[in-house]
Scaffold this active site. Structure first.
Site, mmCIF file in Angstrom:
data_model
loop_
_atom_site.group_PDB
_atom_site.id
_atom_site.type_symbol
_atom_site.label_atom_id
_atom_site.label_comp_id
_atom_site.label_asym_id
_atom_site.label_seq_id
_atom_site.Cartn_x
_atom_site.Cartn_y
_atom_site.Cartn_z
ATOM 1 C CG MET A 27 -1.890 -1.217 1.170
ATOM 2 S SD MET A 27 -3.403 -0.989 2.108
ATOM 3 C CE MET A 27 -2.754 -0.763 3.747
ATOM 4 N N GLY A 28 2.163 1.077 -0.296
ATOM 5 C CA GLY A 28 3.043 2.238 -0.412
ATOM 6 C C GLY A 28 3.501 2.785 0.926
ATOM 7 C CG LEU A 30 7.304 1.528 -0.628
ATOM 8 C CD1 LEU A 30 8.110 1.261 -1.896
ATOM 9 C CD2 LEU A 30 6.372 0.367 -0.339
ATOM 10 N N GLY A 33 10.986 -2.685 5.854
ATOM 11 C CA GLY A 33 10.246 -3.958 5.863
ATOM 12 C C GLY A 33 9.767 -4.303 4.464
ATOM 13 C CG HIS A 34 6.782 -1.860 2.464
ATOM 14 N ND1 HIS A 34 6.683 -0.704 3.187
ATOM 15 C CD2 HIS A 34 5.544 -2.409 2.464
ATOM 16 C CE1 HIS A 34 5.433 -0.546 3.603
ATOM 17 N NE2 HIS A 34 4.718 -1.569 3.196
ATOM 18 C CD GLN A 58 -6.180 -3.850 2.416
ATOM 19 O OE1 GLN A 58 -6.030 -4.350 1.312
ATOM 20 N NE2 GLN A 58 -5.220 -3.898 3.333
ATOM 21 N N GLY A 143 4.787 -10.299 4.178
ATOM 22 C CA GLY A 143 5.507 -10.207 5.442
ATOM 23 C C GLY A 143 4.827 -10.990 6.556
ATOM 24 C CD GLN A 149 -1.921 -8.910 4.128
ATOM 25 O OE1 GLN A 149 -2.797 -8.063 4.154
ATOM 26 N NE2 GLN A 149 -0.659 -8.603 3.934
ATOM 27 N NE ARG A 183 -3.190 1.562 9.586
ATOM 28 C CZ ARG A 183 -3.514 0.516 8.819
ATOM 29 N NH1 ARG A 183 -2.811 -0.594 8.874
ATOM 30 N NH2 ARG A 183 -4.553 0.583 7.997
HETATM 31 P P1 AMP Z 1 1.366 -2.945 3.460
HETATM 32 O O1 AMP Z 1 1.933 -1.861 2.604
HETATM 33 O O2 AMP Z 1 1.211 -2.579 4.894
HETATM 34 O O3 AMP Z 1 0.118 -3.566 2.856
HETATM 35 O O4 AMP Z 1 2.455 -4.110 3.462
HETATM 36 C C1 AMP Z 1 2.887 -4.692 2.259
HETATM 37 C C2 AMP Z 1 3.649 -5.959 2.584
HETATM 38 O O5 AMP Z 1 4.775 -5.639 3.380
HETATM 39 C C3 AMP Z 1 2.817 -6.972 3.383
HETATM 40 O O6 AMP Z 1 3.086 -8.276 2.903
HETATM 41 C C4 AMP Z 1 3.331 -6.777 4.780
HETATM 42 O O7 AMP Z 1 3.196 -7.930 5.584
HETATM 43 C C5 AMP Z 1 4.789 -6.458 4.525
HETATM 44 N N1 AMP Z 1 5.375 -5.768 5.674
HETATM 45 C C6 AMP Z 1 4.878 -4.679 6.317
HETATM 46 N N2 AMP Z 1 5.658 -4.345 7.363
HETATM 47 C C7 AMP Z 1 6.667 -5.256 7.401
HETATM 48 C C8 AMP Z 1 7.795 -5.461 8.250
HETATM 49 N N3 AMP Z 1 8.029 -4.678 9.297
HETATM 50 N N4 AMP Z 1 8.622 -6.494 7.981
HETATM 51 C C9 AMP Z 1 8.372 -7.318 6.923
HETATM 52 N N5 AMP Z 1 7.335 -7.174 6.082
HETATM 53 C C10 AMP Z 1 6.487 -6.164 6.305
#
Ligand code: AMP
Length: 276
Positions: A27-28, A30, A33-34, A58, A143, A149, A183
């Site tokens: 969802m950007g 970034l 982690g991403h 969602q 992640g 999820q 967040r």
């Molecule tokens: P989101 O942008 O929050 O939808 O996350 C996109 C992807 O990045 C999802 O598969 C998340 O589980 C993963 N993700 C988010 N935060 C982390 C993190 N701290 N470590 C590893 N993966 C992450």
């Protein structure tokens, strides 16, 4: 790096590319982690696609869809060295006015996040199924941070015979243990420190189990009491569950998923560890 702003452009790219394609849906906004998912995709594939789409379906009506942080310029600069194509569809392209179709995974979505965020996983599975159909990846990277999820997506892929492999990547954390999240940017100065209570509570659970505590209820209670000492924290749930079924357990049986949702001020944070 190409940027595809429509489904048609993304499809055209896919039809013209050869070699295995690794896909990271996001969802950007970034963070590292991403980027660890993108790096993994880069290592394992010839072509890397990343989507940036804040999926309205969602988010619940009282959730943060409108205020969700966005910074496309920065995201594209981070992705440039590692990514072949960024897919950034519009809401209208993904969900035209006559949109009617949903993908639902039952069972696994009844508990944890699914229990407190009605409709959330319906939105997630629907958008991920659509993204998979458009991008047609060989491998998709998710992640462990969002443990339920990735479990739900794996079940969808298995049940619907989708022709790809789902790879789970470890949770990246800040130095003090806070799981990286878009967040986290909502946290005000004093709250940033308070937010470390989630990871500390997970570590407490791990320690109790390693010391031989076998009563999951007792561990949940100790975690609850620990988190409640932090004035900024409000617990939504604390769970110790079977890592495969995600159902609560009474006695520790490994592997177990210890997970929680805690509000720090107005910011809702989730975190988890798997006890092996
Ligand atoms: P989101 O942008 O929050 O939808 O996350 C996109 C992807 O990045 C999802 O598969 C998340 O589980 C993963 N993700 C988010 N935060 C982390 C993190 N701290 N470590 C590893 N993966 C992450």
């Amino acid at each position: 790096m190409k940027v595809a702003k429509t489904i048609a452009e993304m499809r055209e790219f896919r039809q013209e590319t050869e070699g295995t394609l690794g896909f990271v849906p996001t969802m950007g906004y970034l963070h590292d982690g991403h980027m660890s998912l993108v790096k993994m995709a880069r290592e394992e594939n010839q072509v890397v696609a990343v989507s940036i789409f804040v999926n309205p379906m969602q988010f619940g009506p009282r959730e943060d869809f409108k205020s969700y942080p966005r910074d496309t310029r920065r995201d594209l600069a981070l992705l440039e060295p590692l990514t072949d194509i960024v897919f950034m569809p519009s809401d209208k392209d993904m969900y035209p006015r006559d949109y009617d179709s949903w993908v639902e995974v039952k069972g696994l979505t009844d508990v944890l996040e699914g229990a407190v965020r009605p409709g959330h996983f319906l939105g997630v599975t629907t958008v991920v199924a659509k993204l998979f159909n458009v991008v047609q990846p060989d491998k998709a990277y998710f992640g462990q941070k969002d443990a339920q999820q990735v479990a739900v997506i794996k079940k969808m892929v298995k049940d619907l015979n989708m022709n790809l492999e789902v790879v789970t990547c470890p949770t990246l954390r800040e130095k003090d243990g806070l799981a990286m999240s878009s967040r986290n940017t909502y946290l005000k100065r004093g709250q940033r420190q308070a937010a470390t209570v989630l990871y500390k509570a997970l570590m407490l659970a791990e320690e109790l189990v390693s010391r031989g505590e076998n009563d999951a209820g007792a561990i949940r209670l100790e975690m609850k009491e620990f988190i409640e000492k932090e004035p900024e924290a409000n617990i939504e749930y604390i769970s110790i569950a079977d890592n495969a079924t995600l159902r609560e357990i009474h006695h520790i049986k490994l592997p177990a998923l210890v997970s929680m949702a805690v509000k720090i001020g107005k910011t809702r944070l989730i975190d988890n560890i798997v006890l092996e």
